[in-house]
Design a protein around this motif. Structure first.
Motif, PDB file in Angstrom:
ATOM      1  N   THR A  54       0.829  -1.196   0.000  1.00 34.77           N
ATOM      2  CA  THR A  54       0.000   0.000   0.000  1.00 34.77           C
ATOM      3  C   THR A  54       0.867   1.252   0.000  1.00 34.77           C
ATOM      4  O   THR A  54       2.086   1.190   0.230  1.00 34.77           O
ATOM      5  N   ALA A  55       0.219   2.402  -0.211  1.00 34.35           N
ATOM      6  CA  ALA A  55       0.952   3.666  -0.193  1.00 34.35           C
ATOM      7  C   ALA A  55       1.607   3.909   1.158  1.00 34.35           C
ATOM      8  O   ALA A  55       2.696   4.501   1.231  1.00 34.35           O
ATOM      9  N   ALA A  56       0.970   3.462   2.234  1.00 33.57           N
ATOM     10  CA  ALA A  56       1.532   3.648   3.571  1.00 33.57           C
ATOM     11  C   ALA A  56       2.767   2.797   3.809  1.00 33.57           C
ATOM     12  O   ALA A  56       3.501   3.021   4.788  1.00 33.57           O
ATOM     13  N   GLU A  57       3.025   1.831   2.926  1.00 33.32           N
ATOM     14  CA  GLU A  57       4.186   0.956   3.084  1.00 33.32           C
ATOM     15  C   GLU A  57       5.365   1.371   2.203  1.00 33.32           C
ATOM     16  O   GLU A  57       6.353   0.656   2.106  1.00 33.32           O
ATOM     17  N   VAL A  58       5.260   2.546   1.594  1.00 32.13           N
ATOM     18  CA  VAL A  58       6.365   3.095   0.813  1.00 32.13           C
ATOM     19  C   VAL A  58       7.188   4.021   1.709  1.00 32.13           C
ATOM     20  O   VAL A  58       6.658   4.961   2.295  1.00 32.13           O
ATOM     21  N   ASP A  59       8.466   3.723   1.821  1.00 31.06           N
ATOM     22  CA  ASP A  59       9.347   4.507   2.690  1.00 31.06           C
ATOM     23  C   ASP A  59      10.098   5.607   1.952  1.00 31.06           C
ATOM     24  O   ASP A  59      10.486   6.601   2.569  1.00 31.06           O
ATOM     25  N   TRP A  60      10.321   5.415   0.623  1.00 26.48           N
ATOM     26  CA  TRP A  60      11.212   6.318  -0.093  1.00 26.48           C
ATOM     27  C   TRP A  60      10.732   6.592  -1.512  1.00 26.48           C
ATOM     28  O   TRP A  60      10.213   5.690  -2.176  1.00 26.48           O
ATOM     29  N   VAL A 138      23.627   6.023   2.025  1.00 27.05           N
ATOM     30  CA  VAL A 138      22.973   4.717   1.964  1.00 27.05           C
ATOM     31  C   VAL A 138      21.540   4.833   2.475  1.00 27.05           C
ATOM     32  O   VAL A 138      21.300   5.317   3.582  1.00 27.05           O
ATOM     33  N   ILE A 139      20.614   4.398   1.647  1.00 26.89           N
ATOM     34  CA  ILE A 139      19.201   4.344   1.995  1.00 26.89           C
ATOM     35  C   ILE A 139      18.898   2.937   2.491  1.00 26.89           C
ATOM     36  O   ILE A 139      19.256   1.953   1.835  1.00 26.89           O
ATOM     37  N   ASP A 140      18.234   2.845   3.616  1.00 29.06           N
ATOM     38  CA  ASP A 140      17.877   1.538   4.171  1.00 29.06           C
ATOM     39  C   ASP A 140      16.436   1.215   3.803  1.00 29.06           C
ATOM     40  O   ASP A 140      15.510   1.837   4.307  1.00 29.06           O
ATOM     41  N   LEU A 141      16.253   0.244   2.923  1.00 27.51           N
ATOM     42  CA  LEU A 141      14.916  -0.229   2.570  1.00 27.51           C
ATOM     43  C   LEU A 141      14.702  -1.576   3.250  1.00 27.51           C
ATOM     44  O   LEU A 141      15.065  -2.623   2.719  1.00 27.51           O
ATOM     45  N   ALA A 142      14.166  -1.547   4.462  1.00 33.98           N
ATOM     46  CA  ALA A 142      13.856  -2.769   5.216  1.00 33.98           C
ATOM     47  C   ALA A 142      15.048  -3.716   5.255  1.00 33.98           C
ATOM     48  O   ALA A 142      14.922  -4.930   5.072  1.00 33.98           O
ATOM     49  N   GLY A 143      16.234  -3.150   5.480  1.00 31.17           N
ATOM     50  CA  GLY A 143      17.446  -3.950   5.560  1.00 31.17           C
ATOM     51  C   GLY A 143      18.167  -4.133   4.237  1.00 31.17           C
ATOM     52  O   GLY A 143      19.242  -4.745   4.209  1.00 31.17           O
ATOM     53  N   ARG A 144      17.610  -3.619   3.169  1.00 33.34           N
ATOM     54  CA  ARG A 144      18.244  -3.707   1.843  1.00 33.34           C
ATOM     55  C   ARG A 144      18.932  -2.377   1.556  1.00 33.34           C
ATOM     56  O   ARG A 144      18.270  -1.356   1.343  1.00 33.34           O
ATOM     57  N   PRO A 145      20.259  -2.339   1.526  1.00 32.07           N
ATOM     58  CA  PRO A 145      20.947  -1.053   1.330  1.00 32.07           C
ATOM     59  C   PRO A 145      20.920  -0.616  -0.138  1.00 32.07           C
ATOM     60  O   PRO A 145      21.196  -1.404  -1.045  1.00 32.07           O
ATOM     61  N   LEU A 146      20.608   0.647  -0.339  1.00 36.42           N
ATOM     62  CA  LEU A 146      20.623   1.272  -1.656  1.00 36.42           C
ATOM     63  C   LEU A 146      21.585   2.450  -1.574  1.00 36.42           C
ATOM     64  O   LEU A 146      21.317   3.437  -0.883  1.00 36.42           O
ATOM     65  N   ARG A 147      22.727   2.337  -2.259  1.00 33.09           N
ATOM     66  CA  ARG A 147      23.777   3.344  -2.129  1.00 33.09           C
ATOM     67  C   ARG A 147      23.712   4.352  -3.260  1.00 33.09           C
ATOM     68  O   ARG A 147      23.632   3.985  -4.440  1.00 33.09           O
ATOM     69  N   CYS A 148      23.754   5.621  -2.911  1.00 33.48           N
ATOM     70  CA  CYS A 148      23.701   6.709  -3.877  1.00 33.48           C
ATOM     71  C   CYS A 148      25.117   7.068  -4.329  1.00 33.48           C
ATOM     72  O   CYS A 148      26.021   7.212  -3.503  1.00 33.48           O
ATOM     73  N   ILE A 149      25.296   7.220  -5.622  1.00 33.78           N
ATOM     74  CA  ILE A 149      26.589   7.503  -6.205  1.00 33.78           C
ATOM     75  C   ILE A 149      26.495   8.789  -7.013  1.00 33.78           C
ATOM     76  O   ILE A 149      25.661   8.898  -7.925  1.00 33.78           O
ATOM     77  N   ASP A 150      27.324   9.752  -6.660  1.00 36.41           N
ATOM     78  CA  ASP A 150      27.344  11.024  -7.389  1.00 36.41           C
ATOM     79  C   ASP A 150      27.846  10.761  -8.806  1.00 36.41           C
ATOM     80  O   ASP A 150      28.976  10.301  -9.002  1.00 36.41           O
ATOM     81  N   THR A 151      27.008  11.037  -9.809  1.00 38.31           N
ATOM     82  CA  THR A 151      27.351  10.691 -11.196  1.00 38.31           C
ATOM     83  C   THR A 151      27.063  11.866 -12.125  1.00 38.31           C
ATOM     84  O   THR A 151      26.086  11.870 -12.876  1.00 38.31           O
ATOM     85  N   PRO A 152      27.905  12.903 -12.099  1.00 36.94           N
ATOM     86  CA  PRO A 152      27.715  14.035 -13.007  1.00 36.94           C
ATOM     87  C   PRO A 152      28.080  13.661 -14.439  1.00 36.94           C
ATOM     88  O   PRO A 152      28.606  12.586 -14.711  1.00 36.94           O
ATOM     89  N   GLY A 153      27.781  14.575 -15.334  1.00 37.48           N
ATOM     90  CA  GLY A 153      28.077  14.383 -16.757  1.00 37.48           C
ATOM     91  C   GLY A 153      26.863  14.688 -17.597  1.00 37.48           C
ATOM     92  O   GLY A 153      26.930  15.456 -18.556  1.00 37.48           O
ATOM     93  N   HIS A 154      25.729  14.106 -17.218  1.00 34.63           N
ATOM     94  CA  HIS A 154      24.450  14.484 -17.816  1.00 34.63           C
ATOM     95  C   HIS A 154      23.921  15.733 -17.108  1.00 34.63           C
ATOM     96  O   HIS A 154      23.413  16.648 -17.752  1.00 34.63           O
ATOM     97  N   ALA A 155      24.019  15.730 -15.800  1.00 40.23           N
ATOM     98  CA  ALA A 155      23.598  16.875 -14.982  1.00 40.23           C
ATOM     99  C   ALA A 155      24.444  16.886 -13.714  1.00 40.23           C
ATOM    100  O   ALA A 155      24.883  15.832 -13.241  1.00 40.23           O
ATOM    101  N   LYS A 156      24.639  18.058 -13.152  1.00 36.82           N
ATOM    102  CA  LYS A 156      25.440  18.178 -11.937  1.00 36.82           C
ATOM    103  C   LYS A 156      24.708  17.647 -10.711  1.00 36.82           C
ATOM    104  O   LYS A 156      25.331  17.397  -9.674  1.00 36.82           O
ATOM    105  N   HIS A 157      23.380  17.503 -10.831  1.00 41.11           N
ATOM    106  CA  HIS A 157      22.579  17.058  -9.694  1.00 41.11           C
ATOM    107  C   HIS A 157      22.117  15.610  -9.891  1.00 41.11           C
ATOM    108  O   HIS A 157      21.002  15.239  -9.528  1.00 41.11           O
TER     109      HIS A 157
END
Length: 312
Positions: A54-60, A138-157
């Motif tokens: 459900t929508a209430a079970e979305v963390d991110w 690192v984003i924690d999705l119920a124990g599943r790590p999702l790591r963010c990587i800065d990747t410019p080139g297309h956009a700085k953000h």
């Protein structure tokens, strides 16, 4: 298709299989990656039901960057997700909290009427629901790590997201475009995408290499969906980035630089598509890639002008 809890959502933007968002489900909790436009929100919510949450079970809600085909519906979607937080590159956070500058900049290019029709009015997101994701966050999705990587080139953000559990990356636009209409017996056909104002070929080369160094089994592209054979596709991207830079320099002295660039880019992609085994011809390629060729020509021209100003 669902693989290791990853659901592909066609946002409906432009045409079928043009613009993807993703839903990752882990232990009954969800994370969206990108979200399309305001008009994509019903599809995003429908995907929750299909995935059994459900929508209430979305963390991110995680944004690879704030271009409107990826993030235009973020405010509307977050409003439907009572407990979710938005994750975005630090350079993009302010545009989600107050999207007025983002709207004004895009409207100056496309016009208010087109913006309303294609994207819908942008809705601000409360600052307390926005998380700035620097490199390595690192984003924690119920124990599943999702790591963010800065990747410019297309956009700085721009960030990519490495899902170690599935051994895949969600690449936004930094790993190019690969539309399923161009698939042949040789696999997917891929090409780089610039942005109108922030293309940086050296940074893009480096970002691609950084993702490949993770040795992912697959990349999940916004345009469009899962591609494998990562090393080959990365080599194709590197070759084309260099070719595009060469074309930009060659077009600089032309009386109509933009027209020269769009023509030479079309030649480049048509030749590579034919060598890839795609036999539908230049006219069909121009129809499918027209928007992308236009944006790439704009991005190359701005990059060339900026490079020359720095050299003076």
């Amino acid at each position: 298709m669902t693989t290791q809890g990853i659901h592909t959502i066609d946002t409906g933007f432009v045409r079928p299989q043009f613009d993807a968002a993703y839903l990752i489900v882990e232990n009954g909790r969800g994370a969206f990656i990108d979200c399309g436009t305001n008009f994509s929100v019903p599809r995003m919510l429908a995907a929750l039901g299909e995935a059994g949450i459900t929508a209430a079970e979305v963390d991110w809600l995680i944004l690879t960057h704030v271009h409107l085909d990826h993030a235009g519906g973020a405010g509307e979607l977050i409003a439907q997700l009572p407990d979710a937080k938005l994750v975005v590159h630090p350079r993009g956070a302010r545009h989600m909290i107050d999207p007025s500058a983002l709207w004004a900049g895009a409207s100056a290019v496309y016009g208010e009427a087109v913006m309303e029709r294609e994207y819908g009015r942008l809705r601000p997101i409360p600052a307390e629901r926005v998380v700035e994701a620097g490199d390595g966050h690192v984003i924690d999705l119920a124990g599943r790590p999702l790591r963010c990587i800065d990747t410019p080139g297309h956009a700085k953000h721009h960030i990519a997201i490495h899902d170690a559990r599935a051994n895949v990356c969600f690449t936004g636009d930094v790993f190019g475009l690969s539309y399923r209409e161009f698939d042949t017996d040789n696999g997917p056909f891929i090409l780089p995408t610039t942005s109108p104002v922030q293309f940086d070929p050296d940074a893009l080369h480096a970002s691609i290499d950084r993702l490949v160094a993770l040795r992912p089994e697959a990349m999940y592209l916004t345009h469009y969906d899962r591609v494998e054979n990562v090393a080959k596709l990365a080599a194709d991207l590197h070759q084309q980035i260099d070719a595009m830079v060469t074309l930009a320099h060659a077009a600089h002295s032309q009386p109509d630089r933009h027209a020269a660039l769009t023509e030479s880019l079309t030649d480049l992609y048509a030749g590579r598509a034919e060598a890839h085994g795609w036999r539908q011809g230049r006219e069909a390629l121009s129809r499918l890639l027209g928007m992308d060729i236009e944006l790439n020509a704009q991005g190359l021209a701005v990059w060339l002008d900026n490079a020359q100003r720095r050299a003076q």
